[in-house]
Write an enzyme that holds these catalytic residues in place. Structure first.
Site, short mmCIF file in Angstrom:
data_model
loop_
_atom_site.label_atom_id
_atom_site.label_comp_id
_atom_site.label_asym_id
_atom_site.label_seq_id
_atom_site.Cartn_x
_atom_site.Cartn_y
_atom_site.Cartn_z
N ASP A 142 -14.65 -59.13 -17.35
CA ASP A 142 -15.60 -59.16 -16.22
C ASP A 142 -15.00 -58.41 -15.04
OD1 ASP A 142 -17.40 -60.76 -17.65
OD2 ASP A 142 -17.77 -62.12 -15.97
N LYS B 128 0.83 -65.36 -20.68
CA LYS B 128 1.38 -66.13 -19.56
C LYS B 128 2.64 -66.80 -20.09
CE LYS B 128 1.19 -67.97 -15.37
NZ LYS B 128 1.38 -67.19 -14.12
N TYR C 289 -11.35 -71.80 -26.44
CA TYR C 289 -12.76 -71.90 -26.81
C TYR C 289 -12.98 -72.79 -28.02
CZ TYR C 289 -14.49 -68.19 -23.71
OH TYR C 289 -14.86 -67.44 -22.64
N ASP D 175 -1.69 -62.93 -14.60
CA ASP D 175 -1.99 -62.85 -13.16
C ASP D 175 -1.64 -61.46 -12.62
OD1 ASP D 175 0.67 -63.51 -13.70
OD2 ASP D 175 0.85 -64.98 -12.08
N ASP E 129 -11.75 -62.74 -21.71
CA ASP E 129 -13.07 -62.98 -21.11
C ASP E 129 -13.01 -62.68 -19.62
OD1 ASP E 129 -15.75 -63.95 -20.85
OD2 ASP E 129 -14.94 -65.85 -20.09
C1 IPM Z 1 -18.84 -63.27 -22.95
C2 IPM Z 1 -19.51 -64.48 -22.38
C3 IPM Z 1 -19.40 -65.63 -23.37
C4 IPM Z 1 -17.93 -65.92 -23.57
C5 IPM Z 1 -20.17 -66.91 -23.00
C6 IPM Z 1 -21.64 -66.65 -22.80
C7 IPM Z 1 -19.97 -68.00 -24.01
O1 IPM Z 1 -18.96 -64.79 -21.14
O2 IPM Z 1 -19.23 -62.84 -24.05
O3 IPM Z 1 -17.93 -62.73 -22.32
O4 IPM Z 1 -17.31 -66.62 -22.74
O5 IPM Z 1 -17.39 -65.47 -24.57
MG MG Z 2 -17.63 -63.32 -20.43
#
Ligand code: IPM
Ligand code: MG
Length: 365
Positions: free
Chosen positions: A251, A191, A141, A223, A247
């Site tokens: 999700d 990894k 990032y 993975d 990240d």
């Molecule tokens: C999160 C989001 C952010 C990230 C984006 C919106 C920049 O996906 O907070 O998980 O990747 O950190």
């Molecule tokens: Mg995210």
């Protein structure tokens, strides 16, 4: 107590879920006798439109003079062009970086009443209760070079995955501390079979482990972790991962809880007594979901991740454990009563919109 909070609603459903979290905070203030002192700031796409930048200086100033920050979400198709000079997401990335918020706590919990809302089999979900600790200010990032350019042989793009031992050490130490306070099991994701930065990560994690002999440390490749998180989610307790792995995995893990809209997070500059200067830091709290432009403006977004982020703020920034638990218990209670926003309504229940959900949670506080 006077709670001085910077409110950054952002774009899309950000302002919708923020309004409900504030309802809940005001209910906490009334019940426990705290003054909720809110000041609003602009961030993201709407700030680009009005100020030409996703993070105006006055928003940074506001954050720095507050005790804590509540953040909604940023982004949307309007600002998504690959050639855009400014991006909404840069606003939140810049705040995280400038306040040194390297430790992002993402708890993943399955509420018994939502066990049928997840596409994962209920038998696998029993007992799921973990924290993913995501490194938040390093890696792909932020590291340079990071750019796109044109060469004679075509266009190129580069992002850099770099970690210093200092960055790894401080996040892994926070992870060991969290694990020590829970079931004393830590899983470190990397990894290391391919990436040098991961080999360093693993080495440093093993070194820090020497200070925490009472905690069991397991290394897992990212993975394999992605697979195992769905196959045996209840076997995890504390997971630590670099920025991008964290990240992606969070999700994925949110599917266990029924919806991404359920998930809160806390971004901290480490832990007091463990990390240098953590005592004086200003922390930020945000749901893990994005601005969800597809449902923005419809009043159907799930405000629970935002409300639970406010609960994390009460706990970590203000030391108000009873107040945090009151919010968490209200959420659990309204879910048990059958209230559902559409994203968690696959098992039926009383389907309500964002505002009603906020009102019932606040009402139970
Ligand atoms: C999160 C989001 C952010 C990230 C984006 C919106 C920049 O996906 O907070 O998980 O990747 O950190
Ligand atoms: Mg995210």
């Amino acid at each position: 107590m006077n709670l001085k909070i910077a409110i950054l609603p952002g774009d899309g459903i950000g302002p919708e879920v923020m309004a409900e979290a504030i309802k809940v905070l005001e209910a906490v203030g009334r019940r426990f006798g705290h003054a909720i002192d809110l000041e609003y700031g602009r961030i993201g796409g709407n700030a680009i439109d009005d100020f030409g930048t996703p993070l105006p200086d006055e928003t940074v100033d506001l954050c720095r003079r507050s005790d804590a920050i509540l953040f909604g979400a940023v982004g949307g198709p309007k600002w998504d062009s690959p050639d855009a000079a400014a991006r909404p997401e840069d606003g939140i990335l810049a705040i995280r970086k400038s306040l040194g918020l390297f430790a992002n706590l993402r708890p993943v919990k399955v509420y018994p009443s939502l066990i049928n809302s997840s596409p994962v089999k209920p038998s696998l979900l029993e007992g799921v209760d973990m924290i993913v600790l995501r490194e938040l200010t390093g890696g792909l990032y932020f590291a340079r070079p990071k750019r796109r350019w044109t060469t004679k042989s075509g266009r190129r793009g580069v992002d850099t995955l770099r970690y210093t031992e200092h960055e790894i050490e401080r996040i892994v130490r926070v992870a060991f501390e969290l694990a020590r306070g829970r079931s004393k099991r830590l899983t470190s994701v990397d990894k290391a079979n391919v990436l040098e930065s991961s080999r360093l990560w693993r080495q440093v994690a093993d070194e820090v482990h020497e200070d925490y002999p009472d905690v069991e440390l397991e290394h897992i490749l990212v993975d394999a972790a992605a697979m195992s998180l769905i196959r045996s989610p209840a076997s995890y307790d504390v997971i630590v991962a670099e920025n991008m792995f964290g990240d992606i995995l969070t999700d994925e893990a949110s599917v266990l809880s029924g919806s991404m809209g359920m998930q809160p997070s806390a971004s901290l500059a480490g832990l007091p007594g463990v990390t240098e200067n953590a005592e004086s830091a200003i922390s930020l709290y945000e749901p893990i979901h994005g601005s969800a432009p597809d449902i923005a403006g419809q009043g159907i977004a799930n405000p629970i991740g935002m409300a639970l982020s406010a609960a994390m703020m009460l706990r970590h920034s203000f030391g108000l454990e009873d107040e945090a638990q009151a919010v968490e218990a209200s959420v659990e209670g309204v879910l048990a009563e059958g209230y559902r926003t559409p994203d968690i309504a696959s098992d039926g229940g009383d389907v309500v919109g964002t505002e009603r959900m906020g009102t019932v949670i606040a009402g139970r506080v």
